[in-house]
Write an enzyme that holds these catalytic residues in place. Structure first.
Site, PDB file in Angstrom:
ATOM      1  N   HIS A 139       1.084  -1.257   0.162  1.00  0.00           N
ATOM      2  CA  HIS A 139      -0.379  -0.267   0.228  1.00  0.00           C
ATOM      3  C   HIS A 139       0.551   1.235  -0.096  1.00  0.00           C
ATOM      4  CE1 HIS A 139      -1.719   3.445   3.187  1.00  0.00           C
ATOM      5  NE2 HIS A 139      -2.389   3.503   1.929  1.00  0.00           N
ATOM      6  N   ASN A 141       0.241   5.690  -0.181  1.00  0.00           N
ATOM      7  CA  ASN A 141      -0.577   6.667  -0.164  1.00  0.00           C
ATOM      8  C   ASN A 141      -0.226   8.390   0.017  1.00  0.00           C
ATOM      9  OD1 ASN A 141      -2.446   8.436   1.601  1.00  0.00           O
ATOM     10  ND2 ASN A 141      -3.679   8.001  -0.612  1.00  0.00           N
ATOM     11  N   ARG A 143      -0.697  12.331  -0.048  1.00  0.00           N
ATOM     12  CA  ARG A 143      -1.881  13.342  -0.044  1.00  0.00           C
ATOM     13  C   ARG A 143      -1.533  15.217   0.148  1.00  0.00           C
ATOM     14  NH1 ARG A 143      -2.105   9.182   3.762  1.00  0.00           N
ATOM     15  NH2 ARG A 143      -3.086  10.144   5.452  1.00  0.00           N
ATOM     16  N   GLY A 291     -18.018  12.958   0.706  1.00  0.00           N
ATOM     17  CA  GLY A 291     -18.546  12.715  -0.486  1.00  0.00           C
ATOM     18  C   GLY A 291     -17.106  12.747  -1.762  1.00  0.00           C
TER      19      GLY A 291
END
Length: 334
Positions: A139, A141, A143, A291
């Site tokens: 994994h 990631n 950001r 969302g």
């Protein structure tokens, strides 16, 4: 967390047009490296928001870039789920950044209060499940997240990391993976590797099992102390380190012999992986609450096949038992 500031810094990193392009390049480079070793191409799906703010299939706009890619049943990888985003959004009414999981503390909510629920986020993530159980799941990631509007955010930070989840433990693989990341960390701060290795072990922990998800790597969140340009350079170098940290391991393990019993154990380990994603992962909670992500993106990172067996105790002294012991008692690999 030691990486959270009590007050936002006066400086901020360069935002749109720089940070998002760096993460997009990491996305493209890592996809290319995976395709080269596997021999099969990714399938891609882009998403856009309609006039009601609902995600629909379509080309991304200049203000909202959302791309999923998936590789299924490849020659080396049984499944790879990847994602790149560079989007602005707003938390739903009644939801705070702490409640949504964006922050484990109330610091951001204390700063923002009711002034602003808008955010900008960009990042790239990969979850890689090799076919051969001797090759580890990986994994990675990285950001960037900011709260506020325009060029003067109220609060900002970097986060991310990379870690391994083997079904069968090869110590040389663990040492190599950690060493590559330590070398990057040491170029910037001699304390980084030990702090971020510890954070990785603490974050990727499954409390109800009393086990870690894997054998660690590095992980940091809310990193915003120090010169922003230097932090951006550090995160960029971490992202670039994943390919030399992981691909040699895959090359060593992808053609090893294995049995159906090995595959059964791999599926049990993948079951633990799924448990962590669904019950512990803070990023998934925030993505769904805000969302910011489609459900398809969330489940794109799930293993292709997983198993659960009642009281799955490995045979004492076996390779499986050795792995289970390491997951219960994390090691220092360097």
């Amino acid at each position: 967390m030691t990486d959270v500031l009590e007050k936002p810094t006066a400086q901020q990193p360069r935002v749109r047009g720089v940070i998002d392009k760096i993460f997009r390049q990491m996305f493209e480079n890592t996809c290319e490296a995976l395709q080269v070793i596997d021999g099969k191409d990714f399938l891609e799906q882009s998403w856009t928001r309609n006039n009601k703010g609902v995600w629909t299939v379509g080309e991304s706009s200049e203000d909202t870039i959302y791309i999923d890619r998936a590789l299924h049943n490849g020659n080396v990888f049984e499944k790879v789920g990847v994602n790149y985003v560079a989007i602005e959004g707003e938390l739903p009414p009644g939801t705070s950044f702490q409640q949504s999981g964006a922050l484990p503390t109330a610091i951001a909510d204390q700063m923002t209060s009711s002034r602003c629920n808008r955010f900008f986020a960009t990042g790239s993530s990969f979850v890689i499940h090799p076919y051969n159980p001797m090759a580890p799941t990986a994994h990675v990631n990285y950001r960037y997240f900011q709260i506020g509007n325009g060029s003067q955010p109220i609060y900002w930070w970097f986060g991310g990391g990379a870690d391994l989840t083997p079904a069968y433990l090869f110590e040389e693989d663990a040492v190599h993976f950690h060493q590559v990341h330590k070398e990057v960390c040491d170029k910037y701060d001699s304390s980084y590797y030990h702090r971020f290795k510890k954070s990785c072990d603490e974050y990727f922990h499954i409390p109800h099992r009393g086990e870690n998800r894997g054998i660690g790597g590095i992980f940091f969140d809310h990193l915003n102390q120090g010169n922003p340009e230097k932090l951006l350079s550090f995160v960029t170098n971490c992202a670039e380190a994943f390919i030399p940290a992981y691909m040699p391991i895959v090359e060593r393990r992808k053609d090893m012999n294995f049995t159906e019993e090995n595959k059964n154990w791999q599926r049990l380990v993948r079951g633990r992986y799924a448990e962590f994603i669904l019950s512990c992962d803070r990023g998934i909670r925030f993505g769904l609450a805000s969302g910011m992500v489609k459900q398809q993106s969330v489940f794109n990172c799930m293993p292709p096949a997983a198993s659960w067996q009642y009281d799955d105790q490995p045979i004492p002294g076996s390779q499986e038992a050795m792995l289970r012991e390491v997951l219960k008692n994390p090691r220092n690999w360097l």
